[in-house]
Scaffold this motif. Sequence first.
Motif, PDB file in Angstrom:
ATOM      1  N   GLY A 129       3.945  26.618   7.174  1.00  0.00           N
ATOM      2  CA  GLY A 129       4.906  26.340   8.237  1.00  0.00           C
ATOM      3  C   GLY A 129       4.315  25.500   9.353  1.00  0.00           C
ATOM      4  N   SER A 130       3.022  25.659   9.604  1.00  0.00           N
ATOM      5  CA  SER A 130       2.391  24.853  10.654  1.00  0.00           C
ATOM      6  C   SER A 130       2.327  23.386  10.248  1.00  0.00           C
ATOM      7  CB  SER A 130       0.986  25.377  10.970  1.00  0.00           C
ATOM      8  OG  SER A 130       0.117  25.232   9.863  1.00  0.00           O
ATOM      9  N   ASP A 131       2.159  23.094   8.939  1.00  0.00           N
ATOM     10  CA  ASP A 131       2.190  21.705   8.479  1.00  0.00           C
ATOM     11  C   ASP A 131       3.538  21.068   8.806  1.00  0.00           C
ATOM     12  OD1 ASP A 131      -0.406  21.600   7.203  1.00  0.00           O
ATOM     13  OD2 ASP A 131       0.421  22.804   5.580  1.00  0.00           O
ATOM     14  N   GLU A 147      -2.500   9.328  13.167  1.00  0.00           N
ATOM     15  CA  GLU A 147      -2.320   9.739  11.783  1.00  0.00           C
ATOM     16  C   GLU A 147      -3.221  10.943  11.503  1.00  0.00           C
ATOM     17  OE1 GLU A 147      -0.316   8.694   9.411  1.00  0.00           O
ATOM     18  OE2 GLU A 147       0.601   6.998  10.460  1.00  0.00           O
ATOM     19  N   CYS A 148      -2.651  11.982  10.899  1.00  0.00           N
ATOM     20  CA  CYS A 148      -3.420  13.213  10.680  1.00  0.00           C
ATOM     21  C   CYS A 148      -3.068  13.797   9.320  1.00  0.00           C
ATOM     22  CB  CYS A 148      -3.128  14.233  11.779  1.00  0.00           C
ATOM     23  SG  CYS A 148      -4.175  15.709  11.708  1.00  0.00           S
ATOM     24  N   GLY A 149      -4.099  14.129   8.555  1.00  0.00           N
ATOM     25  CA  GLY A 149      -3.903  14.683   7.229  1.00  0.00           C
ATOM     26  C   GLY A 149      -3.448  16.127   7.273  1.00  0.00           C
ATOM     27  N   SER A 150      -2.549  16.500   6.375  1.00  0.00           N
ATOM     28  CA  SER A 150      -1.954  17.834   6.346  1.00  0.00           C
ATOM     29  C   SER A 150      -2.693  18.730   5.354  1.00  0.00           C
ATOM     30  CB  SER A 150      -0.483  17.730   5.946  1.00  0.00           C
ATOM     31  OG  SER A 150      -0.374  17.189   4.637  1.00  0.00           O
ATOM     32  N   GLY A 151      -2.329  20.013   5.358  1.00  0.00           N
ATOM     33  CA  GLY A 151      -2.761  20.949   4.330  1.00  0.00           C
ATOM     34  C   GLY A 151      -4.031  21.706   4.640  1.00  0.00           C
ATOM     35  N   HIS A 152      -3.977  23.031   4.441  1.00  0.00           N
ATOM     36  CA  HIS A 152      -5.173  23.862   4.599  1.00  0.00           C
ATOM     37  C   HIS A 152      -5.164  25.061   3.649  1.00  0.00           C
ATOM     38  CE1 HIS A 152      -2.164  25.270   7.588  1.00  0.00           C
ATOM     39  NE2 HIS A 152      -2.517  26.458   7.126  1.00  0.00           N
ATOM     40  N   GLU A 153      -4.195  25.126   2.750  1.00  0.00           N
ATOM     41  CA  GLU A 153      -4.144  26.213   1.760  1.00  0.00           C
ATOM     42  C   GLU A 153      -4.507  25.622   0.399  1.00  0.00           C
ATOM     43  OE1 GLU A 153      -0.221  27.847   1.774  1.00  0.00           O
ATOM     44  OE2 GLU A 153      -0.222  28.298   3.920  1.00  0.00           O
ATOM     45  N   SER A 154      -5.795  25.520   0.098  1.00  0.00           N
ATOM     46  CA  SER A 154      -6.203  24.733  -1.061  1.00  0.00           C
ATOM     47  C   SER A 154      -7.258  25.408  -1.920  1.00  0.00           C
ATOM     48  CB  SER A 154      -6.739  23.366  -0.604  1.00  0.00           C
ATOM     49  OG  SER A 154      -5.734  22.589   0.010  1.00  0.00           O
ATOM     50  N   ALA A 155      -7.260  24.997  -3.189  1.00  0.00           N
ATOM     51  CA  ALA A 155      -8.290  25.398  -4.150  1.00  0.00           C
ATOM     52  C   ALA A 155      -8.496  24.234  -5.112  1.00  0.00           C
ATOM     53  CB  ALA A 155      -7.880  26.655  -4.910  1.00  0.00           C
ATOM     54  N   GLY A 156      -9.671  24.186  -5.720  1.00  0.00           N
ATOM     55  CA  GLY A 156      -9.961  23.092  -6.639  1.00  0.00           C
ATOM     56  C   GLY A 156     -11.260  23.330  -7.375  1.00  0.00           C
ATOM     57  N   ASP A 157     -11.787  22.244  -7.953  1.00  0.00           N
ATOM     58  CA  ASP A 157     -13.048  22.369  -8.665  1.00  0.00           C
ATOM     59  C   ASP A 157     -14.077  21.385  -8.119  1.00  0.00           C
ATOM     60  OD1 ASP A 157     -11.638  20.255  -9.721  1.00  0.00           O
ATOM     61  OD2 ASP A 157     -11.980  20.764 -11.806  1.00  0.00           O
ATOM     62  N   THR A 214       6.067  51.549   8.383  1.00  0.00           N
ATOM     63  CA  THR A 214       5.716  50.187   8.796  1.00  0.00           C
ATOM     64  C   THR A 214       6.940  49.287   8.783  1.00  0.00           C
ATOM     65  OG1 THR A 214       3.451  50.443   7.964  1.00  0.00           O
ATOM     66  CG2 THR A 214       4.252  48.195   8.241  1.00  0.00           C
ATOM     67  N   LEU A 215       7.029  48.448   9.794  1.00  0.00           N
ATOM     68  CA  LEU A 215       8.068  47.432   9.895  1.00  0.00           C
ATOM     69  C   LEU A 215       7.422  46.051   9.787  1.00  0.00           C
ATOM     70  CD1 LEU A 215      10.877  46.220  10.720  1.00  0.00           C
ATOM     71  CD2 LEU A 215      10.135  46.522  13.110  1.00  0.00           C
ATOM     72  N   ILE A 216       8.041  45.170   9.018  1.00  0.00           N
ATOM     73  CA  ILE A 216       7.623  43.773   8.952  1.00  0.00           C
ATOM     74  C   ILE A 216       8.815  42.929   9.379  1.00  0.00           C
ATOM     75  CG2 ILE A 216       6.855  41.889   7.458  1.00  0.00           C
ATOM     76  CD1 ILE A 216       5.455  44.063   5.760  1.00  0.00           C
ATOM     77  N   CYS A 217       8.638  42.172  10.443  1.00  0.00           N
ATOM     78  CA  CYS A 217       9.711  41.324  10.972  1.00  0.00           C
ATOM     79  C   CYS A 217       9.554  39.906  10.431  1.00  0.00           C
ATOM     80  CB  CYS A 217       9.671  41.298  12.493  1.00  0.00           C
ATOM     81  SG  CYS A 217       9.950  42.895  13.270  1.00  0.00           S
ATOM     82  N   GLY A 218      10.493  39.495   9.601  1.00  0.00           N
ATOM     83  CA  GLY A 218      10.462  38.156   9.037  1.00  0.00           C
ATOM     84  C   GLY A 218      10.023  38.158   7.589  1.00  0.00           C
ATOM     85  N   ALA A 219      10.878  37.645   6.703  1.00  0.00           N
ATOM     86  CA  ALA A 219      10.581  37.617   5.272  1.00  0.00           C
ATOM     87  C   ALA A 219      10.270  36.206   4.803  1.00  0.00           C
ATOM     88  CB  ALA A 219      11.735  38.217   4.466  1.00  0.00           C
ATOM     89  N   GLY A 220       9.580  35.437   5.668  1.00  0.00           N
ATOM     90  CA  GLY A 220       9.048  34.151   5.251  1.00  0.00           C
ATOM     91  C   GLY A 220       7.744  34.361   4.495  1.00  0.00           C
ATOM     92  N   PHE A 271       7.418  18.150   1.133  1.00  0.00           N
ATOM     93  CA  PHE A 271       7.569  18.490   2.544  1.00  0.00           C
ATOM     94  C   PHE A 271       9.031  18.624   2.925  1.00  0.00           C
ATOM     95  CE2 PHE A 271       3.133  17.954   3.415  1.00  0.00           C
ATOM     96  CZ  PHE A 271       2.935  18.568   4.644  1.00  0.00           C
ATOM     97  N   HIS A 272       9.882  17.762   2.397  1.00  0.00           N
ATOM     98  CA  HIS A 272      11.303  17.835   2.734  1.00  0.00           C
ATOM     99  C   HIS A 272      11.931  19.120   2.184  1.00  0.00           C
ATOM    100  CE1 HIS A 272      12.088  13.980   4.745  1.00  0.00           C
ATOM    101  NE2 HIS A 272      11.122  13.493   3.975  1.00  0.00           N
ATOM    102  N   VAL A 273      11.496  19.555   1.018  1.00  0.00           N
ATOM    103  CA  VAL A 273      11.993  20.817   0.476  1.00  0.00           C
ATOM    104  C   VAL A 273      11.503  21.987   1.323  1.00  0.00           C
ATOM    105  CG1 VAL A 273      11.821  22.405  -1.488  1.00  0.00           C
ATOM    106  CG2 VAL A 273      12.274  19.977  -1.878  1.00  0.00           C
TER     107      VAL A 273
END
Length: 383
Positions: free
Chosen positions: A72-74, A92-102, A205-211, A366-368
């Motif tokens: 959501g921050s992206d 100009e700034c590159g996006s993304g911080h949830e990543s994995a790779g080899d 327990t309560l959780i507010c927001g189902a995002g 990103f649009h989706v």
Amino acid sequence: MPDGGYADIYSPRKVLDDPSFRVLTSGEVPAPDANIAAFYNPNHEIHLVEKPRPKPGPGQVLVHVRSTGICGSDVHFWKHGRVGDSMVVTDECGSGHESAGDVIEIGEGVTQWKVGDRVAIEAGVPCSKPACDYCRVGKYNACPDVVFFSTPPFHGTLTRYHLHPAEWLHRLPDSLSFEEGSLCEPLAVALAGIERAGLRLGDPTLICGAGPIGLVSLLSARAAGAEPIVITDLFQSRLDFAKRLVPGVRTVLIEPGLTPKDAAQKIKAAADGPVKVAIECSGVESSVHTAVHAAQFGGKVFIIGVGKNEQVFPFMHLSANEIDVSFQYRYANQYPKAIRLIAGGLINVKPLVTHQFKLEEAVSAFHVAADPSQGAIKVQIQD
């Protein structure tokens, strides 16, 4: 390491001032091995760029990024150009911080990794200097000199080839996919919240927001033994998703015009009483009020969500009921735990991924992610 630390090593100017850096034209098909990435800018544009392929220096590893989730921050940086007053898109700034790779290349002095190793990328890289109090005591999320990839001005990990310090990569067991590896980042956020909130076995327990963060907090709270768990949202479709994810969860729809006190009554009815722990994942003022009024005497409201700079809280209700309010800034020391929990089968993050795109389709992704009508929970980009 240069005197400026990681901020010098990962200076965004090294990319932006490189002669090979360019914004791809709409519809342009890049070369298969081009180091493309998704960037946003102060004009609220999101586009693909081509940038130089980095070469690992001492202590560094070059990773072929295989999976990246859109946070959501992206979307917020793209649409609004800032998060708070300190994180502002100015170029100009590159996006993304949830990543994995080899791992595809290693630098001098790197002994713990070899080409072909599969890794999750911890995007926040603190200075790690002995003179830094926060790094020294393990609260490195508070390091004032942290480089957090995708937080302006530093470019993110939504790119084909990413250069990273060897010590801030985490090995993925063979049983974990790259998709699961990239979900370790939002899971780390939730785990830090569960830990700091002091949630214990059997706590109502309560959780507010189902995002995405609310849902991964739901998975974490269930793994921690919370019971009952109530989750709220404005959209029934997200509550239905939460119910499929954790069948035992109790859901409360927050209808338009419902006051926080009335919403809290619905929550308490669903939970068979007030809750001991409320985990607020939206950052919306009215939702915080709802959490406060749903909490028991001596309970805790733990706020993970990011909201507007200044908010009004029901001060005297908090005071008269000894309700503690706490906050969270990113996370520290959570990645190994996240990997263990997924690998051990205690938390299943796979259902969170609702949409997948190729790296070349990152703009469409990103649009989706930004359109609630698309029903996306977690949009991931694969390469």
